[in-house]
Design a protein around this motif. Structure first.
Motif, short mmCIF file in Angstrom:
data_model
loop_
_atom_site.label_atom_id
_atom_site.label_comp_id
_atom_site.label_asym_id
_atom_site.label_seq_id
_atom_site.Cartn_x
_atom_site.Cartn_y
_atom_site.Cartn_z
N ARG A 162 0.67 -1.14 0.00
CA ARG A 162 0.01 0.07 0.06
C ARG A 162 0.80 1.20 -0.01
N LEU A 163 0.76 2.13 -0.94
CA LEU A 163 1.48 3.26 -1.16
C LEU A 163 1.06 4.27 0.01
N PRO A 164 1.86 5.04 0.77
CA PRO A 164 1.27 5.72 1.75
C PRO A 164 0.86 7.16 1.35
N TRP A 165 -0.50 7.56 1.66
CA TRP A 165 -0.99 8.66 1.22
C TRP A 165 -0.13 10.01 1.60
N SER A 166 0.60 9.97 2.30
CA SER A 166 1.48 11.26 2.95
C SER A 166 2.58 11.14 1.65
N ARG A 167 2.75 10.41 0.81
CA ARG A 167 3.67 10.69 -0.19
C ARG A 167 3.17 10.92 -1.70
N LEU A 168 1.72 11.24 -1.40
CA LEU A 168 0.94 11.19 -2.78
C LEU A 168 1.38 12.90 -3.37
N TRP A 169 1.74 13.64 -2.48
CA TRP A 169 2.23 15.05 -3.09
C TRP A 169 3.41 15.05 -4.01
N VAL A 170 4.37 13.92 -3.46
CA VAL A 170 5.53 13.85 -4.35
C VAL A 170 5.58 13.60 -5.93
N VAL A 171 4.31 12.86 -6.19
CA VAL A 171 4.09 12.49 -7.42
C VAL A 171 3.64 13.98 -8.37
N THR A 172 3.50 14.85 -7.91
CA THR A 172 3.44 16.27 -8.53
C THR A 172 4.55 16.97 -9.02
N VAL A 173 5.57 16.80 -8.10
CA VAL A 173 6.84 17.61 -8.28
C VAL A 173 7.36 17.39 -9.57
N TYR A 174 7.62 16.26 -10.58
CA TYR A 174 8.23 15.97 -11.58
C TYR A 174 7.43 16.77 -12.53
N PRO A 175 6.01 16.54 -12.85
CA PRO A 175 5.15 17.25 -13.81
C PRO A 175 5.37 18.67 -13.76
N LEU A 176 5.22 19.26 -12.37
CA LEU A 176 5.46 20.74 -12.23
C LEU A 176 6.92 21.15 -12.94
N VAL A 177 7.81 20.55 -12.34
CA VAL A 177 9.21 20.96 -12.97
C VAL A 177 9.22 20.90 -14.33
N TRP A 178 8.53 19.94 -14.75
CA TRP A 178 8.63 19.76 -16.62
C TRP A 178 7.89 20.89 -17.08
N LEU A 179 6.74 21.27 -16.71
CA LEU A 179 5.94 22.32 -16.81
C LEU A 179 6.66 23.66 -16.81
N VAL A 180 7.55 23.99 -15.90
CA VAL A 180 8.17 25.47 -15.60
C VAL A 180 9.23 25.43 -16.74
N VAL A 181 9.89 24.35 -16.85
CA VAL A 181 11.18 24.46 -17.89
C VAL A 181 10.48 24.50 -19.09
N VAL A 182 9.36 24.03 -19.52
CA VAL A 182 8.63 24.33 -20.74
C VAL A 182 8.22 25.53 -20.87
N ILE A 183 7.63 26.14 -19.80
CA ILE A 183 7.47 27.65 -20.08
C ILE A 183 8.41 28.49 -20.18
N ILE A 184 9.38 28.32 -19.53
CA ILE A 184 10.60 29.02 -19.67
C ILE A 184 11.33 28.96 -20.97
N ARG A 185 11.33 27.60 -21.39
CA ARG A 185 11.95 27.53 -22.80
C ARG A 185 10.96 28.30 -23.85
N GLY A 186 9.73 28.07 -23.71
CA GLY A 186 8.83 28.76 -24.67
C GLY A 186 9.11 30.15 -24.88
N ALA A 187 9.44 30.88 -23.53
CA ALA A 187 9.66 32.28 -23.61
C ALA A 187 11.02 32.62 -24.17
N ALA A 188 11.81 31.75 -23.91
CA ALA A 188 13.19 32.07 -24.28
C ALA A 188 13.55 31.81 -25.57
#
Length: 227
Positions: free
Chosen positions: A144-170
């Protein structure tokens, strides 16, 4: 307290576990083949920028999920079983590759660009997301995956989106049309929020499914159980 391991399982049970681990390796090799074929096909049509090629969420998620499945298969063959960190990584990887399947088949299918090889496109956007979902749902070699770790799954997509937005502007490069800043950052923000919400929803389903056993450890696919 005693712990049963795969070494204690009867030969028939171990054979089943090894057979499924072999399937995981075969699927991962198919994904690797699709990525490599796409790379050379793209390079054959002109200069290739690896930062662009591997900047797609599709490519990154397929690589992550395939790598995690290989590690899971090797853990089975070794008889040591999967660590809690590896199982958590499997949950994250399953989330990401399922998102690839959902986004592609709802927003991108039929559009120009992307993976030009039809068979590779099918492997990366349809077959592997479906396989990964079934792998997670059907076979119970996970805790059983601990619910307390659920937030960690969002880190990679958020970082990816930030990089894409920066590259799109740059430099103007964006991997997907719905993230193109030319349509306005308000529209891009809406899609980013939608991706974040989708990530949380899919991850929540993945975490919830980790509490269900369709094929239990007694069938050779579950984790060691403590008594």
């Amino acid at each position: 307290m005693t712990t049963s391991t795969e070494h204690d399982a009867p030969p028939r049970t171990r054979a089943g576990s090894y057979a499924f681990a072999t399937v995981r390796l075969a699927v991962s090799l198919a994904v690797a083949g699709a990525i490599i074929a796409t790379f050379f096909d793209t390079a054959a049509r002109g200069p290739i920028n690896p930062f662009n090629f591997f900047g797609f969420f599709t490519m990154q998620s397929n690589i992550i999920a395939a790598t995690v499945l290989v590690l899971a298969a090797l853990a089975t063959f070794s008889g040591r079983g999967q660590s809690s960190a590896l199982q958590l990584a499997r949950g994250f990887a399953t989330t990401y590759i399922v998102i690839v399947g959902i986004v592609y088949n709802t927003l991108l299918a039929g559009l120009e660009g992307g993976v030009s090889l039809a068979w590779a496109n099918w492997v990366l956007h349809v077959f592997f997301p479906l396989y990964a979902a079934l792998d997670w749902i059907v076979f119970g070699d996970r805790y059983r995956l601990p619910w307390s770790r659920l937030w960690v799954v969002t880190v990679y997509p958020l970082v990816w989106l930030v990089v894409v937005i920066i590259r799109g502007a740059a430099d103007g490069w964006v991997p997907y049309p719905f993230l193109d800043p030319a349509q306005g950052y308000g529209v891009v923000a809406i899609y980013c929020i939608a991706i974040f919400v989708l990530t949380v929803l899919v991850a929540s389903a993945v975490f919830a499914i980790s509490r269900i056993r369709i094929l239990r450890s007694g069938s050779g696919f579950g984790p060691p159980e403590e008594a």
